[in-house]
Design a protein around this motif. Structure first.
Motif, mmCIF file in Angstrom:
data_model
loop_
_atom_site.group_PDB
_atom_site.id
_atom_site.type_symbol
_atom_site.label_atom_id
_atom_site.label_comp_id
_atom_site.label_asym_id
_atom_site.label_seq_id
_atom_site.Cartn_x
_atom_site.Cartn_y
_atom_site.Cartn_z
ATOM 1 N N VAL A 334 50.574 44.079 76.515
ATOM 2 C CA VAL A 334 50.896 45.475 76.252
ATOM 3 C C VAL A 334 50.404 46.305 77.425
ATOM 4 C CG1 VAL A 334 50.701 47.384 74.636
ATOM 5 C CG2 VAL A 334 50.547 45.028 73.796
ATOM 6 N N THR A 335 51.278 47.089 77.989
ATOM 7 C CA THR A 335 50.906 47.978 79.093
ATOM 8 C C THR A 335 51.450 49.366 78.796
ATOM 9 O OG1 THR A 335 52.894 47.346 80.321
ATOM 10 C CG2 THR A 335 50.857 46.143 80.824
ATOM 11 N N SER A 344 34.738 52.731 75.937
ATOM 12 C CA SER A 344 34.854 51.689 74.915
ATOM 13 C C SER A 344 36.282 51.205 74.717
ATOM 14 C CB SER A 344 34.321 52.213 73.582
ATOM 15 O OG SER A 344 35.083 53.339 73.156
ATOM 16 N N ASP A 345 37.210 51.608 75.592
ATOM 17 C CA ASP A 345 38.634 51.260 75.467
ATOM 18 C C ASP A 345 39.216 51.730 74.139
ATOM 19 O OD1 ASP A 345 38.807 50.061 77.965
ATOM 20 O OD2 ASP A 345 38.147 48.111 77.198
ATOM 21 N N ARG A 346 38.687 52.783 73.613
ATOM 22 C CA ARG A 346 39.143 53.301 72.318
ATOM 23 C C ARG A 346 40.584 53.772 72.366
ATOM 24 N NH1 ARG A 346 36.898 54.996 67.658
ATOM 25 N NH2 ARG A 346 34.827 54.427 68.409
ATOM 26 N N TYR A 347 41.084 54.073 73.574
ATOM 27 C CA TYR A 347 42.429 54.646 73.679
ATOM 28 C C TYR A 347 43.383 53.777 74.497
ATOM 29 C CZ TYR A 347 39.559 58.635 72.314
ATOM 30 O OH TYR A 347 38.664 59.450 71.670
ATOM 31 N N CYS A 348 43.090 52.500 74.692
ATOM 32 C CA CYS A 348 43.932 51.666 75.550
ATOM 33 C C CYS A 348 45.178 51.183 74.802
ATOM 34 C CB CYS A 348 43.137 50.480 76.102
ATOM 35 S SG CYS A 348 42.710 49.224 74.900
ATOM 36 N N ALA A 349 46.175 50.755 75.564
ATOM 37 C CA ALA A 349 47.470 50.375 74.987
ATOM 38 C C ALA A 349 47.372 49.172 74.056
ATOM 39 C CB ALA A 349 48.458 50.082 76.113
ATOM 40 N N ASP A 350 46.467 48.230 74.356
ATOM 41 C CA ASP A 350 46.328 47.038 73.517
ATOM 42 C C ASP A 350 46.038 47.364 72.060
ATOM 43 O OD1 ASP A 350 46.830 45.126 75.398
ATOM 44 O OD2 ASP A 350 44.738 44.871 75.983
ATOM 45 N N TRP A 361 46.294 54.161 70.893
ATOM 46 C CA TRP A 361 46.646 54.427 72.283
ATOM 47 C C TRP A 361 46.784 55.935 72.434
ATOM 48 C CZ3 TRP A 361 52.004 55.784 73.976
ATOM 49 C CH2 TRP A 361 52.045 56.067 75.358
ATOM 50 N N ALA A 362 46.132 56.482 73.463
ATOM 51 C CA ALA A 362 46.302 57.885 73.824
ATOM 52 C C ALA A 362 46.768 57.929 75.270
ATOM 53 C CB ALA A 362 44.997 58.655 73.645
ATOM 54 N N GLU A 363 47.913 58.569 75.501
ATOM 55 C CA GLU A 363 48.394 58.672 76.880
ATOM 56 C C GLU A 363 47.423 59.542 77.687
ATOM 57 O OE1 GLU A 363 49.452 61.741 78.021
ATOM 58 O OE2 GLU A 363 49.226 62.708 76.063
ATOM 59 N N GLY A 364 47.373 59.307 78.990
ATOM 60 C CA GLY A 364 46.380 59.982 79.811
ATOM 61 C C GLY A 364 46.943 60.987 80.796
ATOM 62 N N GLU A 372 55.814 59.689 78.946
ATOM 63 C CA GLU A 372 54.886 58.551 78.981
ATOM 64 C C GLU A 372 55.426 57.440 78.073
ATOM 65 O OE1 GLU A 372 52.024 58.502 81.111
ATOM 66 O OE2 GLU A 372 53.393 60.084 81.767
ATOM 67 N N TYR A 373 55.026 56.203 78.352
ATOM 68 C CA TYR A 373 55.623 55.079 77.622
ATOM 69 C C TYR A 373 54.638 53.928 77.444
ATOM 70 C CZ TYR A 373 56.226 53.357 82.414
ATOM 71 O OH TYR A 373 56.003 52.969 83.703
ATOM 72 N N ILE A 374 55.024 53.062 76.534
ATOM 73 C CA ILE A 374 54.265 51.835 76.264
ATOM 74 C C ILE A 374 55.246 50.669 76.251
ATOM 75 C CG2 ILE A 374 54.429 51.988 73.738
ATOM 76 C CD1 ILE A 374 51.458 51.079 73.704
#
Length: 504
Positions: A334-335, A344-350, A361-364, A372-374
């Motif tokens: 997932v990217t 803490s990677d609380r908002y990463c795509a994974d 996931w929170a876009e940055g 923005e996309y996933i």
């Protein structure tokens, strides 16, 4: 008198010095002789560095001869056991030392394998030379993934029953007669990036009934599989339309059955579909009653409440292996175009694949995240490609009938759904554009609710071949703004597939 004694002592010291030098020269000669390969040319022998051989004195060699045979293998190293040479690419195994060859024939249990080392004195083993193990009786062999070439007659007449080439990712050529007259049988030779198989390379293996090729672009020379099983099967993982025809040509000329992987089928509409959701509920799945307690009474109860931690599809949740096992997890990547920074990677795509409300996931990007996309890159897999007891290709539908996995439904948890307060504070998606293999497929109109939203896909639109990769991309087109933050969040996107069984 004193002068005369001094002269006598000097003569004696000189004599002992000369004798000692003679002894040293004799030992050095013995060491150099040990590194020379009997079957190699003089030029080849010179390629072996003297530093590559351990320093053994004559006394040490005599002591080795006195050791019990059981001690011979107890402290053995790869450098002790094999002759080898070093070239520009790495190490080439060129022979097996005589004393270990004899020991293997007389003492080694026949259910053991001989292991070709990954490295010799720091050099990757890139080749097994010609005739290295020919006529030595062996049961199985481990070949490291670094090997690029297996030499002519390297294992000829060894009787080997088991050799696994599926992890030899660098293997390019198996030369003439390499495994001729062995006892290979019912083994999955998943030969990845082979370029050439030499004459009679696998000939005379009467029980060998199938070979799996990653690609059809493999040159197979005359009689490479002569004298193998009557019901021989070649299976090519790439589809017929995507691969070369060398393997097929050899199969046709030699009466060998040929099978190809099925191809992925995607029905892309001329205009993107407009899909609206049905609203579902959170439930108690594998996370149990809390995020940490798998022993909780609510574990996989599937009770639906607003406070439950899980979402998605119940048949992905079960002790052991569920429907989720039909995805190759190591290749499920997932990217995203951007991610909100967090220690803490609380908002990463994974986070979107874990079916857990605690993370999102929170876009940055600056602003509300429009554009923005996933992206999901996923390999689907359902069971062995070939039946273990025969040559019939297994299909995936219910260990199936047609060789495809059908994608049927999407579950989306919009916003950051940890709780109602956090959900309100952050932005949510109003419209997502869905792409399949970078082609626009559907526009998803999301409602502004914390609950899971389920979108049904038209039956048969997205049919992915067993073992193939599929790519989904979701692009934010419009948003519901948060009360406190501009960032737009998605807690989860789960793309479900039908016509495969649960594995319990």
């Amino acid at each position: 008198m004193r002068k005369r004694l001094i002269n006598i002592c000097a003569i004696l010291i000189l004599a002992f010095s000369i004798y000692g030098c003679g002894q040293t020269a004799e030992v050095t000669s013995a060491i150099v002789t040990e590194t020379v390969e009997p079957q190699d040319t003089e030029a080849e022998s010179e390629e072996v560095s003297n530093e590559a051989e351990p320093d053994n004195t004559v006394a040490e060699e005599e002591q080795e001869q006195d050791e019990d045979e059981t001690d011979l293998m107890s402290n053995i190293t790869a450098e002790d056991m094999f002759f080898y040479k070093i070239n520009d690419n790495g190490a080439v195994v060129t022979g097996l030392r005589e004393k270990y060859k004899n020991y293997l024939q007389e003492n080694m249990p026949m259910d053991n394998e001989i292991e070709i080392p990954d490295t010799l004195f720091g050099y990757s083993v890139v080749e097994i030379g010609d005739n290295v193990f020919e006529d030595i009786k062996l049961k199985s062999v481990h070949i490291p993934e670094s090997v690029e070439i297996i030499g002519s007659s390297a294992f000829r007449n060894t009787g080997i029953e088991d050799v696994n080439l599926s992890e030899c990712y660098n293997l390019k050529e198996v030369k003439a007669g390499a495994f001729e007259n062995c006892n290979l049988y019912d083994v999955d030779y998943h030969i990845w990036f082979m370029e050439k198989i030499g004459e009679r390379a696998f000939a005379g293996n009467e029980q060998l009934t199938r070979v799996n090729f990653w690609s059809g672009d493999v040159i197979i020379e005359k009689d490479a599989f002569d004298g193998c099983g009557d019901e021989m099967l070649f299976y090519v993982v790439w589809s017929k339309e995507e691969t070369g025809k060398e393997v097929e040509a050899y199969a046709a000329a030699n009466g060998i059955k040929m099978e190809y992987s099925v191809t992925t089928q995607i029905n892309v509409p001329s205009e993107p579909l407009l899909l609206t959701p049905e609203i579902g509920s959170f439930f108690y799945g594998m996370l149990g009653g809390t995020y940490d307690d798998w022993e909780d009474d609510m574990f996989c109860s599937f009770e639906k409440t607003q406070d439950a931690p899980n979402f998605g599809f119940e048949d992905w949740h079960s002790p052991g292996c569920s429907k989720w096992c039909h995805i190759n997890d190591s290749a499920n990547q997932v990217t995203a175009s951007s991610e909100l920074a967090s220690a803490s990677d609380r908002y990463c795509a994974d986070n979107t694949v874990y079916q857990n409300r605690e993370f999102a996931w929170a876009e940055g990007a600056e602003g509300a995240g429009i554009g923005e996309y996933i992206i999901y890159d996923r390999i689907v897999f359902s069971g062995s490609l070939i039946e273990s007891s025969g040559n019939r290709i297994l299909r995936t539908g219910g260990y199936g009938e047609d060789g495809y996995i059908d994608y049927t439904q999407i579950c989306i948890v919009n916003g950051y759904a940890r709780d109602e307060k956090v959900w309100q504070e952050n932005g949510r998606v109003k419209t997502l554009m869905m792409y399949v293999y970078d082609k626009p497929y559907a526009r998803l109109e999301l409602e502004d609710t914390i609950n899971p939203q389920y979108f049904t896909l038209p039956q048969g639109d997205i049919r992915v071949a067993n073992g193939s990769e599929v790519t989904f991309k979701f692009v934010i087109e419009d948003v519901y703004p948060g009360t406190m933050y501009e960032d737009t969040c998605i807690t989860g996107i789960v793309v479900d597939f039908g016509n495969v069984p649960d594995w319990h």
